[in-house]
Design a protein around this motif. Structure first.
Motif, PDB file in Angstrom:
ATOM      1  N   LEU A  86       0.854  -1.186   0.000  1.00 41.15           N
ATOM      2  CA  LEU A  86       0.000   0.000   0.000  1.00 41.15           C
ATOM      3  C   LEU A  86       0.889   1.235   0.000  1.00 41.15           C
ATOM      4  CD1 LEU A  86      -2.709   1.554   0.508  1.00 41.15           C
ATOM      5  CD2 LEU A  86      -2.335   1.124   2.957  1.00 41.15           C
ATOM      6  N   MET A  87       0.603   2.173  -0.882  1.00 43.46           N
ATOM      7  CA  MET A  87       1.285   3.473  -0.848  1.00 43.46           C
ATOM      8  C   MET A  87       0.205   4.548  -0.893  1.00 43.46           C
ATOM      9  SD  MET A  87       4.757   2.949  -3.093  1.00 43.46           S
ATOM     10  CE  MET A  87       5.663   4.240  -2.201  1.00 43.46           C
ATOM     11  N   ALA A  88      -0.046   5.155   0.246  1.00 43.83           N
ATOM     12  CA  ALA A  88      -1.112   6.153   0.357  1.00 43.83           C
ATOM     13  C   ALA A  88      -0.482   7.530   0.532  1.00 43.83           C
ATOM     14  CB  ALA A  88      -2.023   5.828   1.548  1.00 43.83           C
ATOM     15  N   ASN A  89      -0.723   8.394  -0.433  1.00 39.91           N
ATOM     16  CA  ASN A  89      -0.217   9.767  -0.359  1.00 39.91           C
ATOM     17  C   ASN A  89       1.285   9.807  -0.136  1.00 39.91           C
ATOM     18  OD1 ASN A  89      -2.889  10.919  -0.548  1.00 39.91           O
ATOM     19  ND2 ASN A  89      -3.206  10.093   1.503  1.00 39.91           N
ATOM     20  N   ALA A  90       1.994   8.935  -0.789  1.00 39.91           N
ATOM     21  CA  ALA A  90       3.448   8.832  -0.603  1.00 39.91           C
ATOM     22  C   ALA A  90       4.202   8.958  -1.929  1.00 39.91           C
ATOM     23  CB  ALA A  90       3.790   7.503   0.078  1.00 39.91           C
ATOM     24  N   LEU A  91       3.645   8.396  -3.008  1.00 37.87           N
ATOM     25  CA  LEU A  91       4.347   8.474  -4.300  1.00 37.87           C
ATOM     26  C   LEU A  91       4.381   9.906  -4.841  1.00 37.87           C
ATOM     27  CD1 LEU A  91       3.083   5.294  -6.210  1.00 37.87           C
ATOM     28  CD2 LEU A  91       5.478   5.854  -5.707  1.00 37.87           C
ATOM     29  N   HIS A  92       3.478  10.749  -4.381  1.00 41.81           N
ATOM     30  CA  HIS A  92       3.429  12.097  -4.960  1.00 41.81           C
ATOM     31  C   HIS A  92       4.609  12.979  -4.533  1.00 41.81           C
ATOM     32  CE1 HIS A  92       0.464  13.052  -1.445  1.00 41.81           C
ATOM     33  NE2 HIS A  92       1.663  13.491  -1.109  1.00 41.81           N
ATOM     34  N   PHE A  93       5.475  12.453  -3.669  1.00 41.38           N
ATOM     35  CA  PHE A  93       6.700  13.203  -3.334  1.00 41.38           C
ATOM     36  C   PHE A  93       7.791  13.008  -4.385  1.00 41.38           C
ATOM     37  CE2 PHE A  93       4.617  12.674   0.800  1.00 41.38           C
ATOM     38  CZ  PHE A  93       4.529  14.013   1.150  1.00 41.38           C
ATOM     39  N   LEU A  94       7.600  12.040  -5.261  1.00 40.15           N
ATOM     40  CA  LEU A  94       8.631  11.716  -6.251  1.00 40.15           C
ATOM     41  C   LEU A  94       8.243  12.252  -7.615  1.00 40.15           C
ATOM     42  CD1 LEU A  94       9.085   7.960  -5.308  1.00 40.15           C
ATOM     43  CD2 LEU A  94      10.447   9.903  -4.498  1.00 40.15           C
ATOM     44  N   ARG A  95       9.174  12.961  -8.264  1.00 42.65           N
ATOM     45  CA  ARG A  95       8.899  13.396  -9.647  1.00 42.65           C
ATOM     46  C   ARG A  95       8.859  12.168 -10.558  1.00 42.65           C
ATOM     47  NH1 ARG A  95       9.715  18.206 -12.172  1.00 42.65           N
ATOM     48  NH2 ARG A  95      10.915  19.012 -10.409  1.00 42.65           N
ATOM     49  N   ASP A  96       9.892  11.315 -10.448  1.00 40.83           N
ATOM     50  CA  ASP A  96       9.956  10.105 -11.275  1.00 40.83           C
ATOM     51  C   ASP A  96       9.629   8.910 -10.380  1.00 40.83           C
ATOM     52  OD1 ASP A  96      10.485   8.009 -12.945  1.00 40.83           O
ATOM     53  OD2 ASP A  96      12.650   8.404 -13.102  1.00 40.83           O
ATOM     54  N   LYS A  97       8.454   8.333 -10.592  1.00 40.94           N
ATOM     55  CA  LYS A  97       8.017   7.218  -9.731  1.00 40.94           C
ATOM     56  C   LYS A  97       8.576   5.874 -10.212  1.00 40.94           C
ATOM     57  CE  LYS A  97       4.544  10.362  -9.002  1.00 40.94           C
ATOM     58  NZ  LYS A  97       4.765  11.746  -9.423  1.00 40.94           N
ATOM     59  N   GLY A  98       9.131   5.830 -11.446  1.00 46.95           N
ATOM     60  CA  GLY A  98       9.532   4.568 -12.057  1.00 46.95           C
ATOM     61  C   GLY A  98      10.456   3.709 -11.203  1.00 46.95           C
ATOM     62  N   PRO A  99      11.565   4.253 -10.694  1.00 46.93           N
ATOM     63  CA  PRO A  99      12.488   3.403  -9.924  1.00 46.93           C
ATOM     64  C   PRO A  99      11.840   2.787  -8.676  1.00 46.93           C
ATOM     65  CG  PRO A  99      13.600   5.403 -10.632  1.00 46.93           C
ATOM     66  CD  PRO A  99      12.146   5.585 -10.979  1.00 46.93           C
TER      67      PRO A  99
END
Ligand SMILES: C[S@@+](CC[C@H](N)C(=O)[O-])C[C@H]1O[C@@H](n2cnc3c(N)ncnc32)[C@H](O)[C@@H]1O
Length: 172
Positions: A86-99
């Protein structure tokens, strides 16, 4: 948003998840969604990861049965064979989510699921720098090798208009 709304937002994404699986909540913070996850999957083993020890201390008080780990989810966490992340409101800190998505895919068992909760917006602000709407998420998740990308539901939010929950699978 109260705890009941968080549970209802997650519920469709977990409808057919094994009740006793192993899950990690990455960027768990004080555990609002970790608690919702444990409400829906009461027999699951839960690991809460965050780089903020203070937030993790709070989470541990609320949910003593969860394992907590202070770590940066941009680095390999050595996890494997998870039933869900689960990733809740956490990926939006990253410009590039790919890695990070590539790391997460490696943590999941075949058929395991990634659940995200995010604001339904593609333009950020200083607090939510790199949000992504569901259509953008579908493209990102498919590019990262996930399948069956679905929106589980969304609710109005005074901040950035709406918040949605989506889930996808690591192909078997
Ligand atoms: C907006 S809060 C969301 C907390 C919780 N998931 C929720 O939705 O209520 C974002 C959390 O992600 C954590 N975080 C952000 N970037 C991180 C990283 N690279 N590694 C670990 N934790 C991170 C922050 O410390 C913070 O606790």
């Amino acid at each position: 948003m109260d705890q009941r709304q968080l549970v209802e937002l997650l519920r469709p994404a977990l409808a057919d998840a094994p009740p006793d699986g192993s899950w990690a909540d990455l960027g768990a913070g004080e555990g609002n969604f970790t608690v919702a996850l444990s409400t829906l999957l009461p027999s699951a083993r839960l690991l809460a990861v965050d780089r903020d020890q203070h937030a993790l201390n709070h989470l541990a008080e609320r949910l003593p049965e969860a394992e907590v780990r202070r770590a940066d989810f941009r680095e390999p966490l050595g996890l494997h064979d998870l039933d869900g992340v689960l990733m809740a409101n956490a990926l939006h800190f990253l410009r590039d989510k790919g890695p990070v998505l590539e790391l997460v895919r490696g943590y999941l068992a075949s058929g395991g699921r990634l659940v995200v909760v995010e604001y339904g917006a593609d333009r950020g602000n200083p607090w939510v720098p790199h949000p992504f709407s569901f259509p953008a998420w579908r493209r990102m998740a498919e590019a990262a090798g996930f399948s069956d990308v679905r929106e589980a539901g969304s609710i109005p939010s005074r901040f950035l208009g709406s918040m949605y929950c989506a889930w996808c699978l690591k192909p078997a």
